[in-house]
Design a protein around this motif. Structure first.
Motif, PDB file in Angstrom:
ATOM      1  N   SER A  50      63.874  13.803  42.887  1.00  0.00           N
ATOM      2  CA  SER A  50      63.944  13.211  44.227  1.00  0.00           C
ATOM      3  C   SER A  50      62.562  12.933  44.802  1.00  0.00           C
ATOM      4  N   LYS A  51      61.525  13.621  44.284  1.00  0.00           N
ATOM      5  CA  LYS A  51      60.159  13.433  44.777  1.00  0.00           C
ATOM      6  C   LYS A  51      59.309  12.585  43.830  1.00  0.00           C
ATOM      7  N   PHE A  52      59.897  12.152  42.731  1.00  0.00           N
ATOM      8  CA  PHE A  52      59.151  11.383  41.738  1.00  0.00           C
ATOM      9  C   PHE A  52      59.181   9.905  42.144  1.00  0.00           C
ATOM     10  N   VAL A  53      58.295   9.561  43.068  1.00  0.00           N
ATOM     11  CA  VAL A  53      58.228   8.204  43.616  1.00  0.00           C
ATOM     12  C   VAL A  53      56.875   7.597  43.264  1.00  0.00           C
ATOM     13  N   SER A  54      56.728   6.289  43.493  1.00  0.00           N
ATOM     14  CA  SER A  54      55.577   5.547  42.979  1.00  0.00           C
ATOM     15  C   SER A  54      54.240   6.051  43.498  1.00  0.00           C
ATOM     16  N   ASP A  55      54.195   6.591  44.725  1.00  0.00           N
ATOM     17  CA  ASP A  55      52.904   7.027  45.265  1.00  0.00           C
ATOM     18  C   ASP A  55      52.607   8.511  45.012  1.00  0.00           C
ATOM     19  N   LEU A  56      53.493   9.220  44.295  1.00  0.00           N
ATOM     20  CA  LEU A  56      53.216  10.604  43.928  1.00  0.00           C
ATOM     21  C   LEU A  56      52.085  10.633  42.912  1.00  0.00           C
ATOM     22  N   ASP A  57      51.124  11.551  43.085  1.00  0.00           N
ATOM     23  CA  ASP A  57      50.000  11.638  42.153  1.00  0.00           C
ATOM     24  C   ASP A  57      49.680  13.104  41.875  1.00  0.00           C
ATOM     25  N   GLU A  58      50.254  13.629  40.796  1.00  0.00           N
ATOM     26  CA  GLU A  58      50.010  15.007  40.397  1.00  0.00           C
ATOM     27  C   GLU A  58      48.868  15.126  39.385  1.00  0.00           C
ATOM     28  N   VAL A  59      48.322  13.981  38.931  1.00  0.00           N
ATOM     29  CA  VAL A  59      47.218  14.059  37.960  1.00  0.00           C
ATOM     30  C   VAL A  59      45.857  13.959  38.629  1.00  0.00           C
ATOM     31  N   LYS A  60      45.828  13.613  39.906  1.00  0.00           N
ATOM     32  CA  LYS A  60      44.550  13.411  40.588  1.00  0.00           C
ATOM     33  C   LYS A  60      43.667  14.644  40.512  1.00  0.00           C
ATOM     34  N   ASP A  96      46.401  37.588  16.762  1.00  0.00           N
ATOM     35  CA  ASP A  96      47.596  36.744  16.829  1.00  0.00           C
ATOM     36  C   ASP A  96      48.404  37.274  18.003  1.00  0.00           C
ATOM     37  N   HIS A  97      47.838  37.093  19.227  1.00  0.00           N
ATOM     38  CA  HIS A  97      48.321  37.782  20.421  1.00  0.00           C
ATOM     39  C   HIS A  97      48.533  36.796  21.565  1.00  0.00           C
ATOM     40  N   TYR A  98      49.521  37.119  22.395  1.00  0.00           N
ATOM     41  CA  TYR A  98      49.805  36.296  23.575  1.00  0.00           C
ATOM     42  C   TYR A  98      49.299  37.014  24.823  1.00  0.00           C
ATOM     43  N   TYR A  99      48.516  36.278  25.639  1.00  0.00           N
ATOM     44  CA  TYR A  99      47.922  36.825  26.861  1.00  0.00           C
ATOM     45  C   TYR A  99      48.452  36.092  28.090  1.00  0.00           C
ATOM     46  N   LEU A 100      48.784  36.839  29.115  1.00  0.00           N
ATOM     47  CA  LEU A 100      49.073  36.253  30.422  1.00  0.00           C
ATOM     48  C   LEU A 100      47.765  36.079  31.182  1.00  0.00           C
ATOM     49  N   LEU A 101      47.582  34.916  31.781  1.00  0.00           N
ATOM     50  CA  LEU A 101      46.366  34.632  32.531  1.00  0.00           C
ATOM     51  C   LEU A 101      46.441  35.220  33.936  1.00  0.00           C
ATOM     52  N   SER A 102      45.289  35.599  34.458  1.00  0.00           N
ATOM     53  CA  SER A 102      45.253  36.181  35.802  1.00  0.00           C
ATOM     54  C   SER A 102      45.573  35.154  36.866  1.00  0.00           C
ATOM     55  N   GLN A 103      45.056  33.931  36.714  1.00  0.00           N
ATOM     56  CA  GLN A 103      45.231  32.935  37.766  1.00  0.00           C
ATOM     57  C   GLN A 103      45.170  31.521  37.182  1.00  0.00           C
ATOM     58  N   PRO A 104      46.248  31.052  36.551  1.00  0.00           N
ATOM     59  CA  PRO A 104      46.262  29.670  36.080  1.00  0.00           C
ATOM     60  C   PRO A 104      46.262  28.698  37.251  1.00  0.00           C
ATOM     61  N   ASP A 105      45.952  27.450  36.969  1.00  0.00           N
ATOM     62  CA  ASP A 105      45.965  26.409  37.995  1.00  0.00           C
ATOM     63  C   ASP A 105      47.344  26.338  38.642  1.00  0.00           C
ATOM     64  N   ASP A 106      47.388  25.958  39.920  1.00  0.00           N
ATOM     65  CA  ASP A 106      48.660  25.956  40.643  1.00  0.00           C
ATOM     66  C   ASP A 106      49.383  24.608  40.604  1.00  0.00           C
ATOM     67  N   ALA A 107      48.994  23.704  39.704  1.00  0.00           N
ATOM     68  CA  ALA A 107      49.733  22.456  39.548  1.00  0.00           C
ATOM     69  C   ALA A 107      51.185  22.775  39.206  1.00  0.00           C
ATOM     70  N   PRO A 108      52.145  22.059  39.786  1.00  0.00           N
ATOM     71  CA  PRO A 108      53.561  22.411  39.587  1.00  0.00           C
ATOM     72  C   PRO A 108      53.999  22.238  38.138  1.00  0.00           C
ATOM     73  N   HIS A 109      54.858  23.144  37.680  1.00  0.00           N
ATOM     74  CA  HIS A 109      55.413  23.055  36.330  1.00  0.00           C
ATOM     75  C   HIS A 109      56.576  22.065  36.265  1.00  0.00           C
ATOM     76  N   ARG A 110      57.200  21.813  37.391  1.00  0.00           N
ATOM     77  CA  ARG A 110      58.337  20.904  37.465  1.00  0.00           C
ATOM     78  C   ARG A 110      58.165  19.980  38.667  1.00  0.00           C
ATOM     79  N   ILE A 111      58.598  18.742  38.506  1.00  0.00           N
ATOM     80  CA  ILE A 111      58.604  17.782  39.610  1.00  0.00           C
ATOM     81  C   ILE A 111      60.056  17.381  39.858  1.00  0.00           C
ATOM     82  N   ALA A 112      60.533  17.595  41.066  1.00  0.00           N
ATOM     83  CA  ALA A 112      61.906  17.216  41.386  1.00  0.00           C
ATOM     84  C   ALA A 112      62.058  15.693  41.272  1.00  0.00           C
TER      85      ALA A 112
END
Length: 424
Positions: A301-311, A283-299
């Protein structure tokens, strides 16, 4: 009741290799069906009847507003000059608020959007990508929930939309001894709703899927297949959290190597779960060495129709998974990737044998013959414990302001390995 009517997601094939049932109650992954070598498996534990998820807490449900344990009491938080307070309410013990409070998102009634295009937290470009990568009308769905200001003591009205999508086999490269069976992708989005006076807000948020896997249970070969102690875990972790006696975090992290040297338990490099099993279990919490670099937050101001963070999330993977769970007995493996900083690894230590167990796992479906302790590997990706109090250098502070959108994901690739293959 409609909240307990399963939403079936399946790939468009006469013989689909992967299907998922999602309950609007708690956005619960009720079943993950896998077809392999003529056998049907359900690789997550849980009750047979959807309604029994009201009794069997935190089994394959979404967790929030804040995953894991937070000290009870009022906390002042600040980000980008925005200051707020929230009050964590007791539910596990007088000192501990667990998984968002007494009535967390696991008890929310999530609305399935009638169309992917009805989403407001996924852009037009992202909806197009989802439709192309997850083919057919029933292989992807977006679920929505609104958590009002003050819900369980948390600040701000929070709109959430969560994508659950299936990807067909062939979306990832496998070894010659493996057969790709498809992938499950969950993308979590959230946004603070505007308030009448226009005042900006900040709230803590840390979402996860609290799902528990057993790759052998559908074989029904007796007690051995109800345990995951013979499963193997390969985890790219760097540190493990130090916990206080009440399981709250101390804020300190020990290197996995040092922790393993002390106990022989924590270096999960294709390690059998039962080898040097700690105490009553993990029942332990581990920090990962190298998680994916997809952003945790999207501003915003940048959340526009052609933004694609799921690709990239839905595309072919070109990196090794951060966690692999495998079984030589069934030959099945699940390979995980995420942009979250770490994961809670829990081995169902407090399972109640007088509880509920699925019929496909040899249960009756009614109360009285539940799962045994050690019957599941819960692999719950989320940010570090109480991170707004104890931020780490390689993660977020788990605070969301009115100027941004929360963006996290987990991807589970399901493969069939030849029994006896070295990676199994």
């Amino acid at each position: 009741m409609t909240e307990f009517k399963p939403v079936l997601l399946a790939l468009p094939s006469l013989t689909p290799s992967l299907a998922v049932e999602v309950l609007p109650h708690g956005m619960t992954i009720h079943r993950i069906f896998v077809q392999a070598d003529g056998k049907t498996h359900d690789i997550v534990i849980g009750p047979e009847a959807p309604e029994d998820h009201t009794v069997v807490k935190y089994t394959n449900t979404i967790i929030g507003r804040y995953a894991n344990r937070v000290p009870v009491g009022t906390h002042t938080i600040e980000k980008d000059g925005i200051i707020s307070q929230f009050t964590a309410i007791t539910n596990e013990s007088p000192q501990v608020s667990l998984h968002g409070g007494p009535k967390g998102f696991d008890f929310g009634i999530w609305e399935q959007l009638s169309s992917l295009s009805d989403a407001t937290l996924f852009t037009a470009a992202e909806i197009q990508t989802i439709s192309s990568k997850s083919p057919g009308d029933s292989s992807a769905a977006i679920f929505r929930l609104v958590s009002e200001d003050g819900d369980q003591g948390y600040t701000g009205t929070l709109l959430m939309e969560v994508l659950v999508a299936l990807l067909p086999p062939g979306e990832k490269k496998t070894a010659s001894a493996e057969r790709d069976l498809g992938s499950i992708v969950i993308v979590y989005r959230a946004k603070l709703q505007d308030v009448p006076d226009g005042k900006k807000q900040v709230t803590p948020i840390n979402l996860t899927q609290h799902w528990g896997f057993n790759l052998d249970a559908s074989l029904q070969d007796g007690t051995e297949t109800l345990s995951v102690l013979n499963h193997k875990v390969d985890m790219k972790a760097s540190h493990v959290a130090e916990l206080l006696p009440n399981f709250l975090p101390s804020g300190k992290y020990d290197s996995v190597v040092e922790a393993d040297n002390a106990s022989g338990a924590h270096l999960h490099l294709n390690k059998r779960i039962g080898d040097q099993f700690p105490g009553i279990g993990y029942d332990h919490y581990y920090l990962l060495s190298q998680p994916d670099d997809a952003p945790h937050r999207i501003a915003l101001s940048k959340f526009v129709s052609d933004l694609d963070e799921v690709k990239n999330i839905l595309g072919e993977r070109h990196r090794e998974p951060v966690v692999q769970l495998s079984s030589e007995k069934s030959g099945l493996a699940v390979e995980f990737d995420t942009n979250q900083a770490g994961l809670m690894f829990y081995t169902n230590n407090h399972a109640n044998t007088k509880g509920y167990r699925k019929k496909i796992h040899g249960g009756s479906g009614v109360k009285g013959d539940g799962y045994i302790p050690g019957s599941a590997a819960f692999i719950e990706f989320h940010e570090p414990l109480s991170a707004f109090l104890y931020p780490t250098s390689n993660s977020t502070d788990t605070l969301l302001t009115s100027d941004e959108i929360y963006n996290n994901f987990v991807r589970a690739d399901v493969v069939l390995r030849q029994v006896g293959h070295p990676g199994a």
